[in-house]
Design an enzyme around this catalytic site. Structure first.
Site, short mmCIF file in Angstrom:
data_model
loop_
_atom_site.label_atom_id
_atom_site.label_comp_id
_atom_site.label_asym_id
_atom_site.label_seq_id
_atom_site.Cartn_x
_atom_site.Cartn_y
_atom_site.Cartn_z
N ALA A 9 67.24 35.80 36.64
CA ALA A 9 66.73 35.11 35.79
C ALA A 9 66.25 33.69 36.11
O ALA A 9 66.73 33.25 37.08
CB ALA A 9 67.71 34.96 34.42
N GLU A 26 69.16 44.03 36.09
CA GLU A 26 68.99 44.67 34.69
C GLU A 26 67.60 45.08 34.64
O GLU A 26 67.22 46.09 33.82
CB GLU A 26 69.38 43.49 33.75
CG GLU A 26 70.74 43.28 33.65
CD GLU A 26 71.18 41.99 32.86
OE1 GLU A 26 72.11 42.20 31.88
OE2 GLU A 26 70.56 40.84 32.95
N GLU A 34 76.70 36.92 37.18
CA GLU A 34 76.54 35.96 36.19
C GLU A 34 77.94 35.37 35.87
O GLU A 34 78.07 34.22 35.17
CB GLU A 34 76.20 36.46 34.55
CG GLU A 34 74.50 36.99 34.67
CD GLU A 34 74.18 38.26 35.27
OE1 GLU A 34 73.19 38.81 35.09
OE2 GLU A 34 75.29 38.84 36.03
N GLY A 55 69.40 39.26 36.05
CA GLY A 55 68.29 39.85 35.34
C GLY A 55 67.43 40.74 36.38
O GLY A 55 66.73 41.61 35.61
#
Length: 703
Positions: free
Chosen positions: A79, A122, A142, A119
């Site tokens: 991210a 993901e 994370e 991310g």
């Protein structure tokens, strides 16, 4: 289709979705490419591109499958963390983007190279399949930011790899290489040749198989892996030590429990709740702050743009003791040859043996291969002649902390080192300018203060003398990254940043035990705050006899002096502030307690009980105050540099953000009031910032 033809076909049919996204079709396979340097982070433009490109793919009647690929050196690396604290992030939300990918009715293939982290993984988990290059790595790290994977990672990953493996990946946060990821089913195939060509072929085969693609959210093989009702309790117990003081690991466990026990949508809601709890926490705020602070330390505002760096192809290290051998290892591991110099053959042999032994330990732990070990040791050139340093580009002195000795060595180096060579000292306290004055080239002299063990500790204080040239500073800061260190630039003062900062803590601890608390009570409060050990346990570990005690001048005027005079030097004597058994396990010492009580009686103050919070304040408020003075004097560039130095160099608990960040969480007005209450004069900077309602950890605001 050959790889060149595949690329040509993609380029010829590519259509721009937005500035960072293209859509192409190779036969019946749609190829969506993200190109958002440097790491294809999931910023607003990437999210919009993905949303629109997958909508097009779903509507494209001639596309029977979809490949998601990335240009540049990596797949989606994660991210865009800069958006985390943005008041109004750009639409669309990542969860909406991933829902669209997840709902694609056609087989989707994530083509992974470089890293797919956070991310990024993901996103790949929302595709039906994942293919990767042999060198690719995947992970959900994370936890390092005090968070959990908040875009379905805690719910999708266990469905493929099982709860146990998913917990290990997320709680430990370490990336997994392609081969083991393939073994656990996270990667469907490893592409040995051209990745895009392999991904397209895989997509075609998925269509030809005729089997309807199954979204990861609907898969259950991982949840069907053998696990008992005690799995989560056992995982908590086995990792209790690693969990201690951290909120994120427990929330990750709870999220995976939800994946195992709840339907997917309910699990997603639980993940969101647990993510938000962490995101709003002080711990995550501190860890996110440190994440950016680490990356800012290398920026030196007053270095002219484009300052050249001197090439460093050969390094010399003077002194083969614990520090010298550890320093040498950093360069050997980075592929840089090192000439290691000592005065006596026995000392040199010990240093070489220590280097070999450390590498062999890493080999046993699987951290390097036999070939790597051999290559590192072959780069080492032991010598008893300082003249052998004549071709070195960088020479680091790592001898005993004695000014006259260091000046003597630098005076000799002045006549040995080649013109343009950088001369560095590893001193932890001494005046760099006085050392540089022993040479005719003070502009080439700099401090490189490694922390022990030098081959492990990540902090490197780069100490700039008054005459140090800009290109020498630039070279040192860049070289730190080459040897996997976090560089923090310091000016010249006694102790530089980290040692100067922590000296008041030790002074306060020594003073405090005269007022009531015993050493182990002080240590207990520091450990509860988050330090791995307290100041007195640390003194015992280092050795009381090596922290400035001189038997010739000892006057029995402090507890430490008396302990040294009676042979209680710490762990190596099985007695210091603590008593130690044969395994070096500590226990409170009746001898030390009696001695402390005697000194309390002499002090003529009535001993009293102190709470843990009072002990923490007494020891750490002076550290904050010293940090403010360091900033006022220009010794450190930024408050965030101080926090990085203390976290990396002294084990200050990361979840507090470091002393400067912690001070702001306490409140500067309270810090000032408590400093005055304990007889300390608050630094003027603290008062100015408090009066202005400004923060300490962001000072200066323009840095």
């Amino acid at each position: 289709m050959a790889s060149g033809q595949t690329l040509d076909a993609v380029r010829e049919s590519a259509q721009s979705i937005n500035d960072v996204t293209t859509y192409a079709r190779v036969g019946t396979v749609a190829v969506i490419t993200i190109d958002s340097p440097p790491v294809n982070a999931l910023g607003g433009a990437v999210r919009r591109g993905l949303m629109d490109a997958f909508a097009r793919a779903a509507d494209d009647s001639e596309a029977h499958a979809v490949v998601l690929a990335c240009a540049g050196r990596t797949f989606i690396a994660g991210a865009d963390i800069r958006e985390f604290d943005a008041p109004d992030p750009d639409a669309p939300d990542l969860l909406d983007v991933l829902a669209r990918i997840d709902a694609c009715p056609k087989p989707t293939v994530a083509a992974i190279h470089g890293t797919a982290l956070g991310g990024g993984l993901e996103t790949a988990l929302c595709c039906h399949y994942r293919v990767a290059t042999p060198s690719a790595k995947v992970g959900l790290p994370e936890v390092a930011l005090g968070l959990l994977p908040g875009a379905g990672g805690t719910q999708r990953l266990p469905r493929i790899v099982g709860a146990q493996t998913a917990l290990e990946m997320m709680v430990l946060g370490k990336p997994v290489a392609a081969a083991p990821a393939h073994e656990i089913g996270l990667i469907d195939t490893i592409v040995e040749g051209d990745l895009l060509e392999g991904a397209i072929a895989f997509a075609r085969n998925a269509v030809l198989s005729g089997a309807p693609p199954v979204p990861v959210r609907e898969r259950s093989e991982g949840l069907s892996l053998p696990h008992d009702a005690e799995l989560f309790a056992r995982f908590r117990a086995d990792n209790a030590r690693a969990f201690k003081g951290y909120q994120a690991p427990e929330n990750i466990v709870r999220a995976v429990e939800a994946a195992v026990t709840l339907p997917f949508e309910a699990g997603m809601r639980r993940e969101a709740e647990l993510f938000q709890e962490l995101f709003a926490s002080r711990q995550s705020a501190a860890l996110r702050y440190l994440f950016f602070a680490e990356r800012q330390t290398a920026r030196v505002p007053d270095l002219p743009t484009g300052t050249p760096k001197r090439p460093i192809a050969k390094v010399g290290v003077i002194g083969a003791g614990t520090m010298g051998s550890g320093i040498a290892m950093n360069f050997l591991s980075a592929g840089i040859p090192v000439t290691l110099v000592e005065q006596e053959d026995a000392a040199l042999e010990r240093g070489v043996a220590a280097i070999r032994r450390n590498y062999e330990i890493s080999l046993k732990k699987g951290k390097l291969t036999p070939a790597t070990l051999d290559a590192c040791t072959e780069r080492l050139h032991p010598s008893l002649d300082m003249a052998d340093l004549c071709e070195a580009d960088l020479i680091i002195e790592a001898v005993f902390e004695k000014m006259t000795l260091k000046q003597e060595i630098f005076a000799r180096l002045d006549g040995i080192a080649r013109p343009g060579a950088i001369l560095a000292t590893n001193t932890s306290f001494l005046d760099i300018n006085a050392i540089a004055a022993a040479t005719s080239r003070p502009g080439d002299v700099i401090g490189l203060h490694f922390f022990s063990p030098a081959n492990v500790m990540r902090l490197l204080e780069v100490v700039r003398g008054s005459a140090t040239r800009p290109d020498v500073v630039a070279t040192a800061m860049g070289l730190a990254r080459t040897i996997a260190k976090i560089p923090v630039l310091s000016g010249v003062c006694d102790g530089f940043i980290a040692n100067r900062m922590m000296t008041p803590r030790m002074d306060a601890a020594q003073a405090l035990i005269l007022e009531g608390p015993l050493p182990w009570e002080v240590d207990k409060a520091m450990v509860a705050y988050g330090f791995a050990m307290g100041p007195f346990a640390m003194l015992d570990l280092v050795g009381l006899d090596v922290i400035g005690w001189d038997p010739a001048t000892s006057t029995s005027s402090t507890v430490t002096q008396v302990l040294c005079e009676t042979g209680r030097w710490g762990q190596k004597r099985q007695a210091g502030f603590y008593d130690y058994d044969a395994t070096r396990r500590p226990s409170p010492s009746p001898v030390t307690e009696a001695l402390v009580r005697e000194f309390q009686f002499r002090a003529e103050t009535q001993p009293r009980l102190f709470s843990g919070e009072e002990i923490v304040e007494r020891l750490l408020l002076p550290v904050v105050n010293e940090g403010a003075r360091i900033l006022e004097e220009g010794i450190a560039l930024r408050a965030s540099d101080i926090d990085v130095a203390l976290v990396m160099g002294y084990g200050w608990p990361p979840v507090t953000g470091g002393p400067m960040f912690w001070a702001d969480t306490v409140g500067l007005e309270k810090i000032i009031a408590r400093l005055e209450a304990i007889g300390e004069t608050p630094a003027p900077l603290l008062r100015r910032l408090a009066d202005d309602g400004a923060a300490l950890h962001t000072w200066p605001a323009t840095a």
